[in-house]
Design a protein around this motif. Sequence first.
Motif, PDB file in Angstrom:
ATOM      1  N   ARG A 130       0.827  -1.206   0.000  1.00  0.00           N
ATOM      2  CA  ARG A 130       0.000   0.000   0.000  1.00  0.00           C
ATOM      3  C   ARG A 130       0.863   1.259   0.000  1.00  0.00           C
ATOM      4  O   ARG A 130       0.457   2.291  -0.548  1.00  0.00           O
ATOM      5  CB  ARG A 130      -0.952  -0.020   1.207  1.00  0.00           C
ATOM      6  N   ASN A 205      -2.294   3.571   5.407  1.00  0.00           N
ATOM      7  CA  ASN A 205      -3.668   3.163   5.132  1.00  0.00           C
ATOM      8  C   ASN A 205      -4.609   4.351   4.940  1.00  0.00           C
ATOM      9  O   ASN A 205      -5.585   4.254   4.199  1.00  0.00           O
ATOM     10  CB  ASN A 205      -4.171   2.231   6.237  1.00  0.00           C
ATOM     11  N   LYS A 208      -3.920   5.262   1.395  1.00  0.00           N
ATOM     12  CA  LYS A 208      -4.488   4.241   0.504  1.00  0.00           C
ATOM     13  C   LYS A 208      -6.000   4.361   0.426  1.00  0.00           C
ATOM     14  O   LYS A 208      -6.605   4.185  -0.641  1.00  0.00           O
ATOM     15  CB  LYS A 208      -4.087   2.855   1.023  1.00  0.00           C
ATOM     16  N   SER A 295      -8.342  -1.474   3.940  1.00  0.00           N
ATOM     17  CA  SER A 295      -7.753  -0.324   4.626  1.00  0.00           C
ATOM     18  C   SER A 295      -8.598   0.094   5.826  1.00  0.00           C
ATOM     19  O   SER A 295      -8.064   0.494   6.865  1.00  0.00           O
ATOM     20  CB  SER A 295      -7.601   0.857   3.651  1.00  0.00           C
TER      21      SER A 295
END
Length: 322
Positions: A130, A205, A208, A295
């Motif tokens: 990611r 995250n 992402k 995520s």
Amino acid sequence: EQEDKDLYLRIVDKNKDGIIVRGAKAHTTQGPVANEIIVIPTRNMTEKDKDYSVAFAIPANTKGLKLISKPLKASEASLNDPWFIMGKENMETESLTIFDDVFVPWERVFLAGEYQLAGPLAVTFPTYHRFTAISYRTAMADLLIGLGKLLAELNGVDDKSHIRRDIVEIIKYKEILRESAIAASHLSEIDEDTKISIPNRIFTNVGKLVANEGYLDAIKHLVDVAGGLAATLPSSQDFINEEESKYLKKYLVGKKGTDPIIRSKLLSLTREIISSLGALFTTAMIHAEGSIEASVIELYRSYNYEGSKKLAYYASGINDKL
């Protein structure tokens, strides 16, 4: 009736020389052109899942390994189109990778039933993956900004407020990704045993999640700037034909004084991004390197709530100290 879990890659036998695995892995990016196929678990495992707690690396020509690839329609279409640049020079292929009783020698096995390690391995890999996603998607967003700004100028609408908002929204998308990547690097975690730097899970995250949720909005803003010619532009072959070309150069000029060929090539690139490569880009930007839900799960699980909860207790008067 076959149980769903029997479709997953698993160990079906062990001997003194190695293990035998059966099952499949989907979405193996560039697998058909790779020398080695690397396998890791998909999620956290329990003791009853120990046969699925497997990780290894094998040559791509190993007996019993089968890779069924997706068609490269975009690159096929590019062969006779000199303006089709991205699909011709930036090809990517994926496969459904099938393990039909594949033998893996012990020296190539990383995990074989140690279910306690499946989760950490399954989480660590997507963190790096990611992180690479928010990095390359920043560059992709930069391309969308440049394309949008040039088309706005060549279309003669770069002074319109709604067009400026379109471009600023793409800028915002790009810069959130870039900031997330920088923060994930700067505040990385160091593994005590290996001293390897691991990108910060929270910032990775967050970036992402923004990347996944915001891509189609960025494309929407680009399409708004480009206008209908992004879909209806004649073929590059029509610009080569002398009879048709004179009309196209006259009527597709855009803003007075601009080069109609340059404008049309930029519109062709826009069409390539939203159509011929659209299925790949759209699906990849939403699902590649982990889905939106992946995520969300990781952020909810990894976030440190203690400071936030203490602040809430203090602000509500329940506690008189932070």
